[in-house]
Design a protein around this motif. Structure first.
Motif, PDB file in Angstrom:
ATOM      1  N   LEU A   1     -10.183  90.253  22.932  1.00 40.72           N
ATOM      2  CA  LEU A   1     -10.949  90.551  24.139  1.00 40.72           C
ATOM      3  C   LEU A   1      -9.937  90.972  25.204  1.00 40.72           C
ATOM      4  O   LEU A   1      -9.138  90.155  25.667  1.00 40.72           O
ATOM      5  N   ILE A   2      -9.946  92.240  25.590  1.00 37.91           N
ATOM      6  CA  ILE A   2      -8.916  92.797  26.455  1.00 37.91           C
ATOM      7  C   ILE A   2      -9.429  93.113  27.854  1.00 37.91           C
ATOM      8  O   ILE A   2      -8.766  92.818  28.853  1.00 37.91           O
ATOM      9  N   ASP A   3     -10.595  93.718  27.927  1.00 40.25           N
ATOM     10  CA  ASP A   3     -11.137  94.201  29.194  1.00 40.25           C
ATOM     11  C   ASP A   3     -11.303  93.063  30.199  1.00 40.25           C
ATOM     12  O   ASP A   3     -11.978  92.065  29.912  1.00 40.25           O
ATOM     13  N   GLU A   4     -10.714  93.223  31.373  1.00 41.58           N
ATOM     14  CA  GLU A   4     -10.745  92.153  32.365  1.00 41.58           C
ATOM     15  C   GLU A   4     -12.159  91.854  32.853  1.00 41.58           C
ATOM     16  O   GLU A   4     -12.513  90.695  33.092  1.00 41.58           O
ATOM     17  N   GLN A   5     -12.956  92.890  33.016  1.00 47.51           N
ATOM     18  CA  GLN A   5     -14.329  92.672  33.475  1.00 47.51           C
ATOM     19  C   GLN A   5     -15.116  91.833  32.466  1.00 47.51           C
ATOM     20  O   GLN A   5     -15.858  90.918  32.851  1.00 47.51           O
ATOM     21  N   ASN A   6     -14.934  92.115  31.190  1.00 48.20           N
ATOM     22  CA  ASN A   6     -15.619  91.348  30.153  1.00 48.20           C
ATOM     23  C   ASN A   6     -15.101  89.916  30.092  1.00 48.20           C
ATOM     24  O   ASN A   6     -15.883  88.973  29.889  1.00 48.20           O
ATOM     25  N   ILE A   7     -13.797  89.748  30.245  1.00 45.28           N
ATOM     26  CA  ILE A   7     -13.220  88.396  30.232  1.00 45.28           C
ATOM     27  C   ILE A   7     -13.809  87.575  31.363  1.00 45.28           C
ATOM     28  O   ILE A   7     -14.247  86.431  31.173  1.00 45.28           O
ATOM     29  N   GLY A   8     -13.822  88.156  32.562  1.00 45.82           N
ATOM     30  CA  GLY A   8     -14.360  87.429  33.703  1.00 45.82           C
ATOM     31  C   GLY A   8     -15.837  87.110  33.544  1.00 45.82           C
ATOM     32  O   GLY A   8     -16.288  86.013  33.906  1.00 45.82           O
ATOM     33  N   ALA A   9     -16.589  88.047  32.973  1.00 46.39           N
ATOM     34  CA  ALA A   9     -18.028  87.832  32.794  1.00 46.39           C
ATOM     35  C   ALA A   9     -18.299  86.698  31.814  1.00 46.39           C
ATOM     36  O   ALA A   9     -19.159  85.842  32.060  1.00 46.39           O
TER      37      ALA A   9
END
Length: 287
Positions: free
Chosen positions: A192-200
């Protein structure tokens, strides 16, 4: 029926859980043999994990197939004697039936291990049926309720291995929500790389800790902390770095004129220090 006989004192399980809720994320280094585990503990890491790739590859076995089951269990029994909190990667559970996976978890608990990592990726590149994976998690939590179960979903990992496009976040969310309902104590989403997805995902999980695999060049520890990640795993990174350093050091000795970034031998532990690591396993059990 739960199985909590012997094993580490309950306070160790509480301490491990608390490491996921501190001011900073738990940085979990992953060992592949007794020496690497002892060296990491000596350096001051309060908790260590194992890397299934490292354990399997060091034994000449493939990862994620269950071939390293016996070696992993023997390794876990050994490093559980160290004065640190130990969590073990058991791949897909080392069993096809929930009761088999629960038996493995109970054996590790008796050895002094405080957590396990169970993945839903399968050797053929597919994901385990959701209901079956949830049944495994439920069986482990029923048998050993105090054990910290880090439920790993390989939705992004399998896509990364194939060079494909990661699935929608909704696909991952469906799985992790089911795993939490089944009793998982933490959620692990490697690749899981995308910061927006991690934060979500971190926000959606709330008090359930999100574990992310550290990716050099893409992640920083501080940024992952800002995004709400509660556990940062090194996975096989340390094992692969050790292999690379060893090979490059050997090459630099045979080819002294070859370009080198720096003195490859700088800072290496001496023979006596490496030899003394074995002495860290002489205690009767974990501190």
């Amino acid at each position: 029926m739960s199985d909590t006989s012997d094993g580490p004192a309950p306070g160790r399980h509480t301490a491990f859980r608390q490491l996921h809720h501190g001011d900073r994320p738990l940085l979990l280094p992953n060992a592949w043999d007794h020496a690497s585990a002892a060296a990491l503990v000596r350096r001051g890491f309060p908790a260590i994990g194992t890397t299934s790739l490292g354990v399997a590859a060091a034994a000449g076995l493939p990862d994620a197939t269950g071939a390293a089951r016996d070696g992993t269990l023997a390794f876990a029994r050994g490093i559980a004697r160290l004065p640190a909190l130990v969590t073990v990667d058991i791949e897909g559970g080392f069993g096809d039936r929930p009761e088999e996976v629960a038996a493995v978890a109970a054996e590790l608990d008796r050895a002094g291990v405080v957590g396990v990592n169970i993945e839903d990726g399968r050797p053929d590149g597919t994901l385990a049926p959701l209901a079956r994976q949830c049944a495994m998690i439920e069986a482990v939590k029923e048998r050993v309720p105090r054990l910290f179960v880090n439920a790993r979903t390989d939705t992004h990992w399998l896509a990364a291995l194939d060079g494909g496009t990661p699935p929608s976040l909704a696909t991952t969310a469906e799985r992790i929500e089911a795993y939490v309902r089944a009793g998982a104590d933490g959620i692990f989403v490697p690749a899981l790389i995308d910061e927006q997805n991690i934060g979500a995902l971190a926000d959606d999980l709330g008090e359930t800790p999100l574990n992310v695999l550290f990716t050099p060049g893409r992640h920083t520890y501080e940024r992952l902390a800002e995004l709400g990640v509660r556990r940062v795993s090194c996975g096989s990174l340390l094992f692969r770095a050790a292999l690379d350093h060893a090979v490059e050091l050997a090459w630099s000795i045979a080819h002294p004129d070859a370009p080198a970034d720096a003195d490859q031998a700088a800072g290496l532990p001496g023979y006596a220090e490496a030899q003394s690591l074995a002495g860290d396993f002489t205690t009767a059990g974990p501190a």
